[in-house]
Design an enzyme around this catalytic site. Structure first.
Site, short mmCIF file in Angstrom:
data_model
loop_
_atom_site.label_atom_id
_atom_site.label_comp_id
_atom_site.label_asym_id
_atom_site.label_seq_id
_atom_site.Cartn_x
_atom_site.Cartn_y
_atom_site.Cartn_z
N HIS A 1 11.67 -3.00 6.80
CA HIS A 1 10.14 -3.70 6.97
C HIS A 1 9.79 -5.03 5.65
O HIS A 1 10.29 -5.42 5.08
CB HIS A 1 8.43 -3.15 7.52
CG HIS A 1 8.80 -2.20 8.59
ND1 HIS A 1 8.15 -0.79 8.34
CD2 HIS A 1 9.66 -2.03 9.12
CE1 HIS A 1 8.98 -0.24 9.03
NE2 HIS A 1 9.45 -1.04 10.51
N LYS B 1 4.93 -4.60 -3.13
CA LYS B 1 4.51 -3.60 -3.35
C LYS B 1 5.16 -2.40 -4.26
O LYS B 1 6.25 -2.26 -4.32
CB LYS B 1 5.39 -2.27 -1.89
CG LYS B 1 5.07 -3.58 -0.40
CD LYS B 1 5.85 -2.65 0.63
CE LYS B 1 5.35 -3.66 2.03
NZ LYS B 1 6.52 -3.08 2.74
N TYR C 1 2.38 3.10 -1.02
CA TYR C 1 2.04 1.93 -1.46
C TYR C 1 0.93 0.91 -1.37
O TYR C 1 0.47 0.74 -0.82
CB TYR C 1 3.48 1.96 -1.27
CG TYR C 1 3.22 1.47 0.47
CD1 TYR C 1 2.77 0.14 1.60
CD2 TYR C 1 3.89 2.40 1.53
CE1 TYR C 1 2.93 0.23 2.88
CE2 TYR C 1 3.01 2.52 3.42
CZ TYR C 1 3.28 0.87 3.35
OH TYR C 1 2.79 0.89 4.59
#
Length: 181
Positions: A62, A72, A132
């Site tokens: 993704h 992230k 995350y």
């Protein structure tokens, strides 16, 4: 805290200093000043996400594109996962290459994934809780991704093909060469 850059520019493995005693353990999972001084990366995390998955699950690959691209910082709270970052920056010398690392509740390693990367993970333990931090807000219209089994990426998810669990949405992601950024 030990921070090492992977062969993918801007993608870092972070190993925190864990203090243990008879009560258990403590560690600083993120310090903006330390991170910036050791990596040169300025980031401002604005959203935290957490998922729970069973063994054999693959989530990804993704990314958010355009104005909603996200960096992230990922880690595992419980269990063991194989975390995968794919460089999707078209002007990068490592475009289309991936880095994978086992993250677990025991090793407490984290992975910083910069903007412009695809991200996914597979669950190697019976279950896993995954956490995350993101430096930009999620936007549904900016979702993009690549199918987990794209033959050009050659990712070994460390799961028997008969045991893989993937969402319908992830099964319908395009291959890398058809990805529109």
């Amino acid at each position: 805290m030990i921070i090492k850059e992977t062969f993918l520019k801007g993608c870092f493995v972070i190993k925190p200093k864990v203090l243990k005693d008879e009560r258990g353990y403590f560690f600083e999972s993120f310090n903006k000043n330390t991170f910036m001084s050791l990596t040169g990366v300025k980031t401002n995390f604005v959203q935290d996400n957490q998922s729970y998955s069973q063994k054999g699950t693959i989530r990804g690959l993704h990314l958010q594109k355009g104005d909603y691209a996200q960096a992230k910082l990922v880690r595992v709270l419980k269990g063991v996962i194989l975390d995968v970052a794919v460089d999707l920056r078209r002007d990068s010398p490592t475009f289309g290459e991936h880095f994978s690392i086992e993250l677990s509740e025991n090793n407490k390693k984290q992975l910083f994934i910069p903007r412009g990367f695809g991200h996914g993970f597979s669950v190697l333990s019976e279950t896993a809780e995954f956490f995350y931090k993101c430096d930009n807000y999620y936007n549904k219209e900016s979702e993009a991704g690549i199918i987990y089994n794209d033959k050009t990426l050659k990712i070994d998810w460390k799961i028997n093909s008969d045991d893989i669990i993937v969402s319908k949405k992830d099964e319908n992601l395009p291959i890398l060469k058809n990805l529109i950024l």
